[in-house]
Enzyme design. Structure first.
Site, short mmCIF file in Angstrom:
data_model
loop_
_atom_site.label_atom_id
_atom_site.label_comp_id
_atom_site.label_asym_id
_atom_site.label_seq_id
_atom_site.Cartn_x
_atom_site.Cartn_y
_atom_site.Cartn_z
CD GLU A 58 35.63 47.14 32.42
OE1 GLU A 58 35.07 47.64 32.76
OE2 GLU A 58 35.53 46.42 31.14
CG HIS A 83 38.84 41.67 34.11
ND1 HIS A 83 37.02 40.90 33.76
CD2 HIS A 83 38.30 42.47 32.62
CE1 HIS A 83 36.68 40.96 32.49
NE2 HIS A 83 37.33 41.64 32.30
CG HIS A 140 39.12 38.90 28.37
ND1 HIS A 140 39.31 39.88 27.45
CD2 HIS A 140 38.95 39.20 29.12
CE1 HIS A 140 39.00 40.77 27.97
NE2 HIS A 140 37.83 40.63 29.27
CD GLU A 175 41.56 22.69 43.29
OE1 GLU A 175 42.20 23.62 44.30
OE2 GLU A 175 42.14 23.05 42.70
CG HIS A 180 33.69 40.64 29.29
ND1 HIS A 180 33.82 42.18 28.76
CD2 HIS A 180 35.12 41.18 29.37
CE1 HIS A 180 34.50 43.16 29.00
NE2 HIS A 180 35.53 42.25 29.78
#
Length: 273
Positions: free
Chosen positions: A116, A140, A142, A170, A211
């Site tokens: 990525e 990133h 999952h 919050e 994803h």
């Protein structure tokens, strides 16, 4: 002193371990990158190599020319980063054109940076520009509950933002600009990188349908905290909809407006209708 013993590398490693402990990084899932400060580059410069060949990034990031990044490796497991930093992460340098990179340290057993990388670097370029260089972390993960919601909620920024905001008081304080949503695309290429970087012009978090989530921040703590807050709100929302087909009460628009005033944040009105 090893590069892996430096404070900024240890903070990077800690986030990888924390994400694994949360259950966000099955197998080799997820990735992390950090744009190094000039004094950090200078600190480790004598331990960096220039022998590796230049490789294409897969996109152009001229705004990052000459910058150095600490990045997780492609196919490496987050759970192994604390055990073997030098084998699972690397420092890369972006060339003067912003089109190529080379590995300067790490991945001692071979490999390359995360698949990525185009998305990470395009996000870094956007955030460097719109925060005057303050933001340095792209993460990133999952996140289970966020992914689950992408199967049942409309894939719209307004819907996801409002639903997450309502799930925990919050949330509008932690991410007042909202969250963006990228429809499903094949990961790893320039198309999804472009779509994500456009959202990062407006938000600090972008959800990838089916994803995971990308988050950006100034420090490892704030970036991990943003990811953690979004996923916890998603977990609450999943539980609410599991208990009842609709909410009996929630935070109303005027409640959000009062919250924004008291916490001195700006909440876009388009998320309050």
């Amino acid at each position: 002193m090893k590069v892996s013993d430096e404070e900024f590398v240890q903070a990077f490693v800690r986030l990888c371990g924390d994400g694994w402990e949360q259950g966000w990084h099955e197998r080799n899932g997820g990735n992390l990158s950090y744009r190094m400060k000039k004094d950090e580059v200078k600190l480790v410069n004598d331990r960096l190599s220039t022998d590796s060949p230049w490789m294409p990034i897969g996109t152009d990031v001229p705004g990052l020319a000459g910058e150095y990044f600490l990045v997780t490796g492609s196919g490496k497991f987050m759970r192994n980063v604390p055990l073997d930093p030098e084998g699972t992460i690397c420092i890369i340098e972006v060339d003067r054109t912003g089109k190529q990179y080379r590995i300067c340290w790490g991945l001692s057993s071979g490999g390359r940076p995360t698949s990525e990388l185009p998305t990470h670097l395009m996000n870094h370029e956007v955030k460097k520009n719109c925060t005057n260089g303050l933001y340095r972390v792209i993460y990133h993960a999952h996140c289970t509950n966020v992914i689950a919601l992408t199967f049942v909620l409309p894939l719209k920024d307004e819907v996801f933002t409002r639903e997450l905001w309502e799930s925990a008081t919050e949330c509008p304080v932690v991410f007042p600009s909202g969250v963006g949503v990228v429809p499903w695309m094949v990961p790893g290429g320039r198309e999804i990188a472009v779509a994500t970087s456009k959202l990062m012009e407006k938000y600090d978090a972008a959800i990838w349908a089916h994803h995971g989530v990308f988050c950006a921040g100034e420090t490892f703590d704030t970036t991990f905290g943003l990811m953690h807050t979004i996923e916890k709100a998603a977990e609450i929302l999943v539980k609410v909809y599991s208990m009842a087909p609709r909410k009996l009460q929630t935070i109303e628009p005027d409640g959000f407006r009062r919250l924004a005033k008291d916490f001195n944040v700006t909440l876009p009105e388009r998320f309050l209708y």
